[in-house]
Design a protein around this motif. Structure first.
Motif, PDB file in Angstrom:
ATOM      1  N   ARG A  54      77.077 -36.516  35.676  1.00 35.54           N
ATOM      2  CA  ARG A  54      77.348 -36.792  34.264  1.00 35.54           C
ATOM      3  C   ARG A  54      76.021 -36.997  33.517  1.00 35.54           C
ATOM      4  O   ARG A  54      75.013 -37.382  34.111  1.00 35.54           O
ATOM      5  CB  ARG A  54      78.193 -38.056  34.130  1.00 35.54           C
TER       6      ARG A  54
ATOM      7  N   SER B   1      82.296 -44.528  19.488  1.00 37.55           N
ATOM      8  CA  SER B   1      82.403 -44.276  20.923  1.00 37.55           C
ATOM      9  C   SER B   1      83.289 -45.320  21.597  1.00 37.55           C
ATOM     10  O   SER B   1      83.388 -46.468  21.145  1.00 37.55           O
ATOM     11  CB  SER B   1      81.023 -44.292  21.578  1.00 37.55           C
TER      12      SER B   1
ATOM     13  N   HIS C 295      82.908 -41.740  32.751  1.00 41.38           N
ATOM     14  CA  HIS C 295      82.478 -41.733  31.353  1.00 41.38           C
ATOM     15  C   HIS C 295      81.793 -40.407  31.014  1.00 41.38           C
ATOM     16  O   HIS C 295      81.233 -39.727  31.884  1.00 41.38           O
ATOM     17  CB  HIS C 295      81.530 -42.896  31.078  1.00 41.38           C
ATOM     18  N   ASP C 296      81.820 -40.077  29.733  1.00 42.12           N
ATOM     19  CA  ASP C 296      81.171 -38.850  29.273  1.00 42.12           C
ATOM     20  C   ASP C 296      79.642 -38.973  29.295  1.00 42.12           C
ATOM     21  O   ASP C 296      78.948 -37.959  29.430  1.00 42.12           O
ATOM     22  CB  ASP C 296      81.606 -38.524  27.838  1.00 42.12           C
ATOM     23  N   LEU C 297      79.141 -40.187  29.125  1.00 43.88           N
ATOM     24  CA  LEU C 297      77.700 -40.400  28.994  1.00 43.88           C
ATOM     25  C   LEU C 297      77.347 -41.792  29.522  1.00 43.88           C
ATOM     26  O   LEU C 297      78.114 -42.743  29.317  1.00 43.88           O
ATOM     27  CB  LEU C 297      77.286 -40.294  27.517  1.00 43.88           C
TER      28      LEU C 297
ATOM     29  N   ASP D 261      83.111 -38.560  19.482  1.00 44.31           N
ATOM     30  CA  ASP D 261      84.300 -38.809  20.306  1.00 44.31           C
ATOM     31  C   ASP D 261      83.914 -38.722  21.775  1.00 44.31           C
ATOM     32  O   ASP D 261      84.057 -37.684  22.424  1.00 44.31           O
ATOM     33  CB  ASP D 261      85.390 -37.790  19.976  1.00 44.31           C
ATOM     34  N   ARG D 262      83.404 -39.827  22.316  1.00 39.08           N
ATOM     35  CA  ARG D 262      82.966 -39.839  23.719  1.00 39.08           C
ATOM     36  C   ARG D 262      83.147 -41.241  24.296  1.00 39.08           C
ATOM     37  O   ARG D 262      83.186 -42.230  23.576  1.00 39.08           O
ATOM     38  CB  ARG D 262      81.515 -39.407  23.833  1.00 39.08           C
ATOM     39  N   SER D 263      83.221 -41.282  25.603  1.00 41.32           N
ATOM     40  CA  SER D 263      83.200 -42.572  26.299  1.00 41.32           C
ATOM     41  C   SER D 263      81.788 -42.784  26.841  1.00 41.32           C
ATOM     42  O   SER D 263      81.179 -41.863  27.392  1.00 41.32           O
ATOM     43  CB  SER D 263      84.222 -42.600  27.434  1.00 41.32           C
ATOM     44  N   VAL D 264      81.286 -43.993  26.657  1.00 39.40           N
ATOM     45  CA  VAL D 264      79.894 -44.282  26.993  1.00 39.40           C
ATOM     46  C   VAL D 264      79.820 -45.529  27.869  1.00 39.40           C
ATOM     47  O   VAL D 264      80.430 -46.566  27.549  1.00 39.40           O
ATOM     48  CB  VAL D 264      79.041 -44.505  25.721  1.00 39.40           C
TER      49      VAL D 264
END
Length: 601
Positions: free
Chosen positions: A528, A469, A494-496, A441-444
């Motif tokens: 980040r 993602s 974004h998370d990553l 569960d991440r935004s990439v």
């Protein structure tokens, strides 16, 4: 750099060279000898000279090319169609390129090959000789076959895998697919040992910087091409192009190795290729004073081609020049002298002269004027004919287009591509323990260098999306200042971020590739998490301070991106180990990461 080369020479496992007598092949079988001798006897001098040349032609069809390709052929060769070029010059070979419109799709390539063979064979008499069709299919950075062909990783990726079996499998499947469309002479493997991280022309085209590793994988690929696929492999670029800072396409490199360094670093892979039974070796347009102090490039050097390759190494196969339209071979002599001097040096196959008519006439006139004997021409033609006979071209020059469509890019071949590629990915740095990624569960953000044909950014983003993602794809190839700012702004949301780089180490004045360094710095500055992936040279990490997570993929093929996605998510443990040393950017004598380094999880 000199210290690094000396260290490689000191640490290398020295190849045990076979004696010239041991390397010399047995006399040819009676059938081969009979066909070669009979064919040669019926050929005119003009036909013999034509057999020495291999060049490009424009068009996707032998007799019905487009109007633009007709014009291009007329300007280059004085005739309009590929078939007419073959007929006019009695060509011994043709080289396929995408830019000359030879490589559109599998059926078209096979049909073109058949059409060119028909042109070469004419009436089918004893003086008609089938073509030896070639292309540069090294895989990785240099590959010509279009999709759906098997797109294996290139040489340095195979060096990271350290598996002769994988190298042989890649060569065998590549060779089988080439043979299916009528291409019987792939210009591979690259036998150069890349001991110069700043090499502008070899780099990832080499298996690595360890002479023993390069020798082992060169021999494995020769076996895959020649015994497995039964095509003619071409080891290149003799006597070794791995320690150059000049691109021989644009200049004339000088190799400063001593004779002892050359014997230890450069020679083993070519000895291994010969011992493995290779049919052809390509020369390099480089000056090697330790082998020939004349200042002539190796392609034109009797001391190197005849003295070293023929007499000392015992190689009796076909010597093919690198392309004669490259600057490295044209600097010292005119275009009319180069093909004559190459033959006098000991070459057999003259590749892509800049003016075919001029080169053809120059060789004819050299024979008629006595500078070259017809006996000398016969020696080269006999070698070329022998290769054609062993390829089965004397009896079966044509291919089955339907069979080619069924076999090229088959499910089994693509499965082998994935199997080999999975062994190559190298995890170089994972300081923060970010990898493997936990959860989904991440935004990439996927950004950085991209390629229109392969679209690695899109492939990688799709892989993240398939695993849950929320993914944004933002290609930023050689980005401008505004593109860098936009990418950094996106990364902050974004998370990553995963960023692809391609030769980011190259900081030559005005080189736009340096902007990749600025992009990575801006992404890292967001605070980040950032994963940097080199899709070409693994050396990029030296030019990217502040990067804590770094992997080397060596290539940007779809299979490489699929392997990367699986490894980042922990579905695959990275197996690759660096096949080169990565030196510090500010001091090449300082090692950041040694040969053999590689992390896993």
């Amino acid at each position: 750099m000199k210290r690094f080369v000396a260290a490689v020479a000191a640490l290398a496992t020295v190849w045990s060279a076979p004696s010239p007598a041991a390397a010399r092949p047995a006399p040819p079988p009676a059938a081969e000898h009979g066909w070669v001798t009979s064919t040669l006897r019926h050929m005119s001098l003009e036909q013999k000279v034509g057999q020495l040349f291999s060049t490009y032609v424009y068009g996707s069809d032998a007799t019905s090319p487009s109007a633009a390709d007709r014009s291009a052929n007329l300007a280059a060769f004085g005739v309009e169609t590929p078939a007419q070029v073959v007929d006019r010059f009695h060509l011994g070979g043709v080289v396929y390129f995408a830019w000359s419109h030879n490589l559109d799709n599998v059926r078209q390539i096979a049909t073109l090959s058949n059409g060119l063979q028909t042109a070469a064979l004419g009436e089918g008499g004893k003086d008609d000789v089938p073509l030896l069709i070639s292309t540069d299919q090294e895989q990785g950075l240099v590959q010509r076959m279009p999709a759906p062909s098997a797109q294996f990783p290139g040489s340095m990726a195979l060096g990271a895998a350290r598996s002769p079996a994988a190298a042989r499998l890649a060569a065998e499947i590549t060779g089988r697919e080439l043979g299916a469309v009528g291409i019987r002479q792939p210009y591979a493997p690259v036998a150069d040992v890349n001991v110069n991280p700043a090499n502008p022309v070899i780099g990832v085209r080499s298996f690595g910087a360890d002479p023993a590793l390069v020798a082992d994988l060169t021999a494995a690929q020769v076996a895959g091409f020649e015994q497995g696929a039964q095509v003619t492999s071409v080891a290149k670029h003799f006597p070794g192009h791995g320690d150059t800072a000049t691109d021989s396409h644009t200049g004339l490199p000088v190799i400063s190795h001593t004779r002892e360094q050359w014997e230890t670093i450069d020679a083993p892979a070519f000895r291994a290729a010969i011992a493995a039974g290779i049919d052809s070796i390509m020369t390099a347009h480089i000056v090697v004073p330790a082998l020939d102090p004349s200042g002539d490039p190796a392609t034109l050097s009797p001391a190197i081609i005849t003295g070293v390759l023929r007499e000392q190494f015992g190689f009796q196969g076909v010597v093919v020049t690198d392309a004669l339209n490259m600057a490295g071979v044209r600097e010292k002599y005119g275009d009319a002298r180069v093909p004559v001097l190459a033959l006098k040096a000991g070459a057999d196959q003259l590749l892509m002269p800049p003016n075919l008519q001029l080169a053809y006439d120059a060789v004819l006139n050299a024979v008629r004027g006595g500078e070259l004997t017809e006996q000398r021409i016969d020696e080269s033609v006999r070698r070329i004919l022998s290769v054609k006979f062993r390829q089965g071209l004397a009896g079966s020059p044509y291919v089955d287009a339907d069979a080619a469509v069924a076999s090229v890019g088959s499910a089994a071949h693509l499965a082998a591509v994935a199997q080999v590629t999975d062994q190559t990915l190298t995890a170089v740095r994972n300081d923060a323990g970010l990898l493997p990624l936990a959860g989904a569960d991440r935004s990439v953000l996927v950004t950085g260098w991209n390629n229109a044909a392969f679209n690695p950014i899109g492939r990688l983003a799709g892989g993240f999306t398939a695993r849950g993602s929320r993914t944004t794809a933002l290609p930023a190839t050689l980005p401008s200042a505004s593109a860098i700012a936009a990418a950094a702004a996106q990364a902050a949301q974004h998370d990553l971020t995963v960023v692809l780089v391609n030769k980011a180490w190259d900081t030559a004045v005005g080189d736009p590739r340096a902007s990749q360094q600025q992009l990575v710095a801006a992404l890292v500055a967001t605070g980040r998490p950032v994963i940097v992936v080199a899709v070409r040279d693994p050396y990029d990490i030296a030019a990217l301070p502040g990067v804590s997570t770094y992997l080397a993929a060596y290539t940007y093929t779809p299979a490489a991106m699929d392997t990367l996605v699986r490894a980042l998510h922990g579905d695959l443990s990275p197996h690759g180990r660096l096949p080169v040393t990565i030196p510090a950017a500010t001091d090449p004598a300082t090692t950041l990461y040694p040969i053999g380094h590689g992390l896993t999880w």
